[in-house]
Design a protein around this motif. Sequence first.
Motif, mmCIF file in Angstrom:
data_model
loop_
_atom_site.group_PDB
_atom_site.id
_atom_site.type_symbol
_atom_site.label_atom_id
_atom_site.label_comp_id
_atom_site.label_asym_id
_atom_site.label_seq_id
_atom_site.Cartn_x
_atom_site.Cartn_y
_atom_site.Cartn_z
ATOM 1 N N PRO A 83 9.448 3.874 -1.111
ATOM 2 C CA PRO A 83 9.193 2.911 -1.329
ATOM 3 C C PRO A 83 9.624 2.135 -2.499
ATOM 4 O O PRO A 83 10.060 2.929 -3.465
ATOM 5 C CB PRO A 83 7.501 2.889 -1.618
ATOM 6 N N CYS A 84 9.640 0.790 -2.870
ATOM 7 C CA CYS A 84 10.156 0.302 -4.097
ATOM 8 C C CYS A 84 8.951 -1.067 -4.366
ATOM 9 O O CYS A 84 8.192 -1.186 -3.400
ATOM 10 C CB CYS A 84 11.560 -0.248 -3.930
ATOM 11 N N LEU A 85 9.255 -1.768 -5.370
ATOM 12 C CA LEU A 85 8.325 -2.982 -5.743
ATOM 13 C C LEU A 85 9.274 -3.999 -5.690
ATOM 14 O O LEU A 85 10.387 -4.180 -6.182
ATOM 15 C CB LEU A 85 7.804 -2.627 -7.234
ATOM 16 N N LEU A 86 8.471 -5.067 -5.088
ATOM 17 C CA LEU A 86 9.244 -6.413 -5.018
ATOM 18 C C LEU A 86 7.986 -7.286 -5.732
ATOM 19 O O LEU A 86 6.955 -7.067 -5.704
ATOM 20 C CB LEU A 86 9.164 -6.894 -3.664
ATOM 21 N N SER A 87 8.557 -8.582 -6.239
ATOM 22 C CA SER A 87 7.746 -9.433 -6.867
ATOM 23 C C SER A 87 8.327 -10.851 -6.783
ATOM 24 O O SER A 87 9.685 -10.955 -6.608
ATOM 25 C CB SER A 87 7.246 -9.039 -8.225
ATOM 26 N N GLY A 88 7.491 -11.879 -6.591
ATOM 27 C CA GLY A 88 7.958 -13.124 -6.805
ATOM 28 C C GLY A 88 8.453 -13.723 -5.419
ATOM 29 O O GLY A 88 8.418 -12.796 -4.582
ATOM 30 N N SER A 89 9.104 -14.901 -5.390
ATOM 31 C CA SER A 89 9.548 -15.666 -4.286
ATOM 32 C C SER A 89 11.144 -15.298 -4.269
ATOM 33 O O SER A 89 11.808 -15.065 -5.160
ATOM 34 C CB SER A 89 9.291 -17.061 -4.495
ATOM 35 N N ASP A 112 2.136 -17.174 -7.277
ATOM 36 C CA ASP A 112 2.067 -16.159 -8.208
ATOM 37 C C ASP A 112 3.667 -15.357 -8.164
ATOM 38 O O ASP A 112 3.719 -14.680 -7.344
ATOM 39 C CB ASP A 112 1.029 -15.150 -8.074
ATOM 40 N N GLN A 113 4.200 -15.403 -9.269
ATOM 41 C CA GLN A 113 5.651 -14.928 -9.353
ATOM 42 C C GLN A 113 5.712 -13.587 -9.989
ATOM 43 O O GLN A 113 6.553 -12.962 -10.123
ATOM 44 C CB GLN A 113 6.607 -15.867 -10.069
ATOM 45 N N THR A 114 4.372 -13.063 -10.536
ATOM 46 C CA THR A 114 4.460 -11.835 -11.241
ATOM 47 C C THR A 114 3.921 -10.603 -10.802
ATOM 48 O O THR A 114 3.928 -9.597 -11.108
ATOM 49 C CB THR A 114 3.797 -12.264 -12.632
ATOM 50 N N ARG A 115 3.262 -10.836 -9.583
ATOM 51 C CA ARG A 115 2.472 -10.052 -9.057
ATOM 52 C C ARG A 115 3.488 -8.930 -8.211
ATOM 53 O O ARG A 115 4.285 -9.248 -7.311
ATOM 54 C CB ARG A 115 1.395 -10.402 -7.998
ATOM 55 N N ALA A 116 3.326 -7.637 -8.437
ATOM 56 C CA ALA A 116 4.077 -6.634 -7.837
ATOM 57 C C ALA A 116 3.544 -5.964 -6.482
ATOM 58 O O ALA A 116 2.288 -6.015 -6.274
ATOM 59 C CB ALA A 116 4.409 -5.435 -8.635
ATOM 60 N N VAL A 117 4.485 -5.941 -5.409
ATOM 61 C CA VAL A 117 4.071 -5.476 -4.242
ATOM 62 C C VAL A 117 4.805 -4.058 -3.605
ATOM 63 O O VAL A 117 6.035 -4.279 -3.875
ATOM 64 C CB VAL A 117 4.149 -6.711 -2.954
ATOM 65 N N GLU A 118 4.394 -3.233 -3.461
ATOM 66 C CA GLU A 118 4.936 -2.319 -2.782
ATOM 67 C C GLU A 118 5.484 -2.340 -1.445
ATOM 68 O O GLU A 118 4.661 -2.814 -0.559
ATOM 69 C CB GLU A 118 4.016 -0.960 -2.697
ATOM 70 N N PHE A 119 6.732 -2.047 -1.083
ATOM 71 C CA PHE A 119 7.622 -2.177 0.181
ATOM 72 C C PHE A 119 8.062 -0.798 0.405
ATOM 73 O O PHE A 119 8.864 -0.196 -0.361
ATOM 74 C CB PHE A 119 8.560 -3.105 0.003
ATOM 75 N N GLY A 149 12.485 -7.608 -8.373
ATOM 76 C CA GLY A 149 11.300 -6.675 -8.362
ATOM 77 C C GLY A 149 10.886 -7.204 -9.706
ATOM 78 O O GLY A 149 11.231 -8.211 -10.623
ATOM 79 N N PRO A 150 9.725 -6.301 -10.492
ATOM 80 C CA PRO A 150 9.231 -6.611 -11.536
ATOM 81 C C PRO A 150 10.320 -6.426 -12.718
ATOM 82 O O PRO A 150 10.045 -7.075 -13.777
ATOM 83 C CB PRO A 150 8.330 -5.298 -11.836
ATOM 84 N N GLN A 171 9.911 -25.237 0.463
ATOM 85 C CA GLN A 171 9.204 -24.234 -0.548
ATOM 86 C C GLN A 171 9.060 -22.920 -0.185
ATOM 87 O O GLN A 171 9.117 -22.665 0.945
ATOM 88 C CB GLN A 171 8.027 -24.753 -0.793
ATOM 89 N N VAL A 172 9.336 -22.012 -1.217
ATOM 90 C CA VAL A 172 9.087 -20.493 -0.520
ATOM 91 C C VAL A 172 8.095 -19.884 -1.324
ATOM 92 O O VAL A 172 8.198 -19.794 -2.592
ATOM 93 C CB VAL A 172 10.647 -19.969 -0.624
ATOM 94 N N GLY A 173 7.147 -19.143 -0.862
ATOM 95 C CA GLY A 173 6.148 -18.480 -1.345
ATOM 96 C C GLY A 173 6.552 -16.918 -1.777
ATOM 97 O O GLY A 173 7.550 -16.337 -1.439
ATOM 98 N N PRO A 174 5.703 -16.313 -2.604
ATOM 99 C CA PRO A 174 6.089 -14.998 -3.187
ATOM 100 C C PRO A 174 5.917 -13.896 -1.878
ATOM 101 O O PRO A 174 5.124 -14.073 -1.146
ATOM 102 C CB PRO A 174 4.970 -14.726 -4.364
#
Length: 178
Positions: A83-89, A112-119, A149-150, A171-174
């Motif tokens: 796994p890795c972390l992604l964030s933002g759009s 929200d461009q700052t929230r990290a999500v695990e992928f 990523g963060p 427009q593109v979301g996070p």
Amino acid sequence: MTTRLARTIGRTTATTTAALAVAAAAVLVPAGVASAAPATPAGDPAPSACRPANQQATIHPAPGSAGHRHYTVVLSAAPGTSPCLLSGSPSDLVFSLNGSPRASEVAVPYGDQTRAVEFGPGEPVQFDVQVRDSAGPAPANELEFSLHGPGGDVPGGFLARGPIGVDAGIQVGPVTER
């Protein structure tokens, strides 16, 4: 004569030893590895899910909203990756139809461009692409993009496939959990 021979043998031995050391280093450290950051944390033999070759992305039409068509881009990681972390759009969006680029404006990020999500494997992620409703969007079936990523940009370009209409006002979301 013996001293001269000893010096020649000494130089030959030193040159051969140096050449062997360089050759061994070239075999043990492939070109570019010394300056590159490791793809996975130490002790983790699995390749990162955030490498473009280790993921698959698809585009799916989604329910529209007032004045916009929506498309969901889903990213799935290959089994056996870490796994890795992604964030933002995502950024640098390029739409194409069978490899031929479509004219489009720069996509504007929202949310929200700052929230990290695990992928990673079993943890797909998604992002939303909004396109203003119009009488004639240009059809496309590929979307190239960059991920973040963060700590900054994720190296490499990513590709999603599926039907999408392209027009002004994108427009593109996070990236979010699926």
